[in-house]
Design an enzyme around this catalytic site. Structure first.
Site, PDB file in Angstrom:
ATOM      1  N   GLU A 125     -10.556 -11.280  -6.786  1.00 57.82           N
ATOM      2  CA  GLU A 125      -9.196 -11.250  -6.234  1.00 57.82           C
ATOM      3  C   GLU A 125      -8.753 -12.620  -5.778  1.00 57.82           C
ATOM      4  O   GLU A 125      -7.619 -12.822  -5.380  1.00 57.82           O
ATOM      5  CB  GLU A 125      -9.155 -10.324  -5.014  1.00 57.82           C
ATOM      6  N   ARG A 131     -15.707   0.759  -3.268  1.00 57.65           N
ATOM      7  CA  ARG A 131     -15.493  -0.554  -2.676  1.00 57.65           C
ATOM      8  C   ARG A 131     -15.747  -0.478  -1.179  1.00 57.65           C
ATOM      9  O   ARG A 131     -15.247   0.426  -0.510  1.00 57.65           O
ATOM     10  CB  ARG A 131     -14.038  -0.996  -2.909  1.00 57.65           C
ATOM     11  N   CYS A 172      -8.991  -3.291 -11.572  1.00 54.52           N
ATOM     12  CA  CYS A 172      -8.516  -2.157 -10.781  1.00 54.52           C
ATOM     13  C   CYS A 172      -7.216  -2.492 -10.074  1.00 54.52           C
ATOM     14  O   CYS A 172      -6.720  -1.713  -9.281  1.00 54.52           O
ATOM     15  CB  CYS A 172      -9.579  -1.701  -9.797  1.00 54.52           C
ATOM     16  N   ARG A 192       2.411 -10.380  -1.675  1.00 53.16           N
ATOM     17  CA  ARG A 192       2.693  -9.177  -2.441  1.00 53.16           C
ATOM     18  C   ARG A 192       3.623  -8.206  -1.707  1.00 53.16           C
ATOM     19  O   ARG A 192       4.123  -7.251  -2.277  1.00 53.16           O
ATOM     20  CB  ARG A 192       1.369  -8.476  -2.816  1.00 53.16           C
ATOM     21  N   ARG A 214     -11.004   3.228  -2.670  1.00 50.56           N
ATOM     22  CA  ARG A 214     -10.617   2.398  -1.523  1.00 50.56           C
ATOM     23  C   ARG A 214     -11.077   3.091  -0.238  1.00 50.56           C
ATOM     24  O   ARG A 214     -10.351   3.924   0.304  1.00 50.56           O
ATOM     25  CB  ARG A 214      -9.102   2.219  -1.473  1.00 50.56           C
ATOM     26  N   ASN A 223      -3.822  -7.275  -7.876  1.00 51.39           N
ATOM     27  CA  ASN A 223      -2.813  -7.183  -6.813  1.00 51.39           C
ATOM     28  C   ASN A 223      -2.940  -8.389  -5.894  1.00 51.39           C
ATOM     29  O   ASN A 223      -1.953  -9.003  -5.498  1.00 51.39           O
ATOM     30  CB  ASN A 223      -2.999  -5.912  -5.981  1.00 51.39           C
ATOM     31  N   ASP A 224      -4.173  -8.707  -5.558  1.00 49.22           N
ATOM     32  CA  ASP A 224      -4.399  -9.879  -4.713  1.00 49.22           C
ATOM     33  C   ASP A 224      -4.508 -11.154  -5.531  1.00 49.22           C
ATOM     34  O   ASP A 224      -3.989 -12.192  -5.140  1.00 49.22           O
ATOM     35  CB  ASP A 224      -5.663  -9.691  -3.874  1.00 49.22           C
ATOM     36  N   HIS A 248       0.796  -1.228   0.000  1.00 49.64           N
ATOM     37  CA  HIS A 248       0.000   0.000   0.000  1.00 49.64           C
ATOM     38  C   HIS A 248       0.824   1.271   0.000  1.00 49.64           C
ATOM     39  O   HIS A 248       0.385   2.301  -0.497  1.00 49.64           O
ATOM     40  CB  HIS A 248      -1.049  -0.049   1.106  1.00 49.64           C
TER      41      HIS A 248
HETATM   42  C1  PEP Z   1      -6.340  -5.623  -5.789  1.00 51.61           C
HETATM   43  O1  PEP Z   1      -6.237  -6.544  -4.974  1.00 51.61           O
HETATM   44  O2  PEP Z   1      -5.970  -5.718  -6.988  1.00 51.61           O
HETATM   45  C2  PEP Z   1      -6.907  -4.338  -5.394  1.00 51.61           C
HETATM   46  C3  PEP Z   1      -7.139  -3.398  -6.273  1.00 51.61           C
HETATM   47  O3  PEP Z   1      -7.162  -4.163  -4.062  1.00 51.61           O
HETATM   48  P1  PEP Z   1      -6.063  -3.733  -2.987  1.00 51.61           P
HETATM   49  O4  PEP Z   1      -4.800  -3.395  -3.720  1.00 51.61           O
HETATM   50  O5  PEP Z   1      -6.614  -2.560  -2.259  1.00 51.61           O
HETATM   51  O6  PEP Z   1      -5.947  -4.951  -2.154  1.00 51.61           O
HETATM   52 MG    MG Z   2      -7.170  -6.387  -3.079  1.00 46.94          MG
END
Ligand code: PEP
Ligand code: MG
Length: 572
Positions: A432, A333, A503, A466, A297, A455-456, A190
């Site tokens: 995800e 979200r 996203c 990650r 977010r 990302n997840d 993050h």
């Molecule tokens: C993701 O997991 O791709 C996502 C956009 O959510 P975050 O990065 O907030 O976990």
């Molecule tokens: Mg995520």
């Protein structure tokens, strides 16, 4: 001497400046006896006063830069330092036991912390955390050391730290912090995501930047190539200054596309939208020609404070974003807390694997008051714009149904209360978790849209954290396995005449974009500063050609093969 460190390119651009090291000093206390206890009490009081002044400064800065809500935590810390019981106990200990101030404070603080932590009272447990934090600050004073504080930076610097918690990045003032490096983290941690939305160059996962860089060294952060150059020679600096100028010129040229649509050469229109964390980010979305917000977010509303945001506070935030975006879509979200995002005031137990634990929708379905408050705030705000609601971390159909049911119940309650709620709010989910991608055909019958959270999705598919730079090589967006999952999601959506977006960070990646166009993705949501570059790239692509590119990629064996293939075909 010039030295280079390699890391992960987390946020593009180049920053040059003096290093500001955020490493915490060793605050171990040694107990000692003192002869003059009066003097020791004075020394203690002076340290308390100095810490108070420092906290007041941080609070005032936070209030101006980040708003009263974010400053509240420092107010709580100031209260601890003004607590006559705590201060009196330390003073008494120094006098009665003839011990040094730091030991008296540490022992007193430990006693209070242990006492408060045992209580079954959330408020008192929060106080324990405050006491710990404040004690550190005063002990540092007594030991003649400084606890570096990101909120107190008042000259242009490059921040060098082991890791930056979301609470640190929330205090980051971009007028002074020109760039940062961290030892830990990956492209989708993050702190990296925040850096991109703040548009400051960042290199993460350097492993040893804090050990190598010294306070005041001149540092170049090359956020495009994931490189950190320490004490560069004058000609190297000159080269980078020239690059900065080039990037500024490129940015100007891209701005010409601000009000243009995103259309491929063969006329396929897709949407380029932005990921935001706070209402403040909307400005940058509009400046960079965003066609919508693809991911809001909301957890940042809940962080950096002492208690949950009220329904009214949330309503105001959502309404502001919706109004400022006009009729453009805004995908909000629901709360995604857990993983690397903590809410200390919830006092959730520590978990062995927080990314596999009690996070996001799992928490919301249990903690219904928290969830329903957010749903009500969203429903009330729906009248002020083009709202779409999205649930994070959905692993099963039951979870989606349960969340949707609660939304429905809150809608009915609001209507009964006489509150207007929009009739056509689309309800979607983030994909995800691999189980959801695999079962996308079933989900597609019940959701209005999908947004792939790569990302997840990548970390769960590859079993590669990650945040962990040691397994960053396995975190592979172009891996055919990931592309196949993405294809399943897009195809499932289209079969039910629904739309599919993305996203995760992959949506703004120039190697991934041609593949995603080929796979038929409808919406690309990314950090605001990346949008115009993506639009420029998409406008030059031809979808039918990209379909062939994607088809080939799906049949390949490795991520590296896919990457090379895209590079060769597109000449990039
Ligand atoms: C993701 O997991 O791709 C996502 C956009 O959510 P975050 O990065 O907030 O976990
Ligand atoms: Mg995520």
């Amino acid at each position: 001497m010039t030295e280079n460190i390699k890391g992960i390119a987390a946020s593009g651009g180049i920053a040059i400046g003096k290093a500001f090291l955020m490493t915490e000093p060793d605050l171990t206390v040694t107990k000692a006896s003192v002869a003059n206890t009066e003097e020791e009490v004075t020394r203690f009081n002076e340290a308390v006063n100095a810490a108070k002044l420092e906290l007041q400064k941080i609070r005032d800065r936070a209030e101006v830069d980040l708003g009263a809500e974010n400053a509240a935590i420092f107010e709580a810390h100031l209260l601890v330092l003004s607590d006559p019981e705590l201060i009196g106990t330390v003073e008494g200990k120094i006098k009665d036991e003839s011990v040094n101030a730091e030991a008296a404070l540490q022992e007193t603080a430990d006693m209070y912390v242990a006492m408060f932590e045992q209580l079954d009272n959330e408020y008192m447990r929060e106080r324990a955390a405050d006491i710990k934090d404040v004690t550190k600050r005063v002990i540092a004073r007594l030991l003649g050391m400084e606890v570096p504080n990101i909120g107190l930076i008042n000259e242009e610097v490059i921040v060098i730290s082991k890791d930056l918690a979301p609470s640190d990045t929330a205090q980051l003032n971009t007028a002074f912090s020109k760039g940062f490096t961290t030892d830990m983290g990956g492209r989708t941690s993050h702190s990296a995501i925040m850096a991109r939305s703040l548009e400051i160059p960042a290199v993460v996962g350097t492993k040893n930047a804090t050990a190598t860089i010294k306070q005041g060294d001149i540092v170049i952060v090359d956020g495009d190539n994931g490189e950190v150059i320490i004490n560069p020679a004058p000609d190297v600096i000159e080269g980078y200054v020239a690059k900065i100028k080039e990037q500024e010129a490129e940015k100007k040229e891209l701005l010409l596309l601000k009000n243009k649509p995103t259309v491929t050469q063969d006329g396929i229109h897709v949407e380029v939208a932005a990921n935001i964390g706070t209402p403040k980010d909307v400005e940058s979305v509009l400046e960079n020609g965003g066609e919508g917000v693809g991911l809001y977010r909301t957890e940042f509303l809940y962080m950096e404070r002492d208690a949950l945001p009220t329904e009214e506070e949330q309503f105001q935030a959502y309404k502001q974003v919706l109004e400022e975006m006009g009729d453009k879509p805004v995908v909000v979200r629901t709360l995604d807390i857990g993983g690397d995002k903590h809410l200390p005031y919830l006092n959730l137990p520590e978990e062995m694997n927080p990314f596999l634990g009690f996070r996001a929708i799992r928490l919301c379905l249990e903690e219904q008051t928290i969830f329903r408050t957010q749903l009500r705030a969203l429903l009330r705000a729906s009248e002020f714009g083009n709202l779409k609601i999205m649930f994070p971390m959905i692993a099963t159909l039951e979870e989606f149904r349960e969340a949707k049911q609660m939304l429905q119940e809150e809608r009915e309650r609001l209507i009964q209360e006489g509150t207007a709620v929009s009739e056509d709010i689309e309800i979607g989910i983030m994909v995800e978790i691999p189980s959801t991608a695999v079962l996308a055909d079933q989900f597609a019958k019940e959701v209005d849209f999908f947004s792939v959270g790569t990302n997840d999705l990548i970390q769960y598919t590859m079993a590669a954290d990650r945040m962990n730079e040691s397994v960053a090589h396995l975190y592979q967006p172009y891996q055919p396995a990931i592309l196949r999952l993405v294809k399943m999601v897009i195809d499932a959506a289209h079969a039910e005449k629904k739309w599919a977006g993305m996203c995760g960070e992959m949506a703004g990646d120039p190697i991934a974009i041609p593949l995603l166009i080929g796979l038929g993705l409808d919406e690309f949501s990314m950090s605001a500063p990346t949008m115009l570059k993506a639009r420029k790239q998409i406008n030059q692509l031809t979808q039918t050609e990209m379909q062939q590119l994607a088809e080939k990629a799906l049949s390949m064996q490795t991520s590296e093969q896919v990457k090379q293939h895209v590079k060769v075909v597109l000449g990039i």
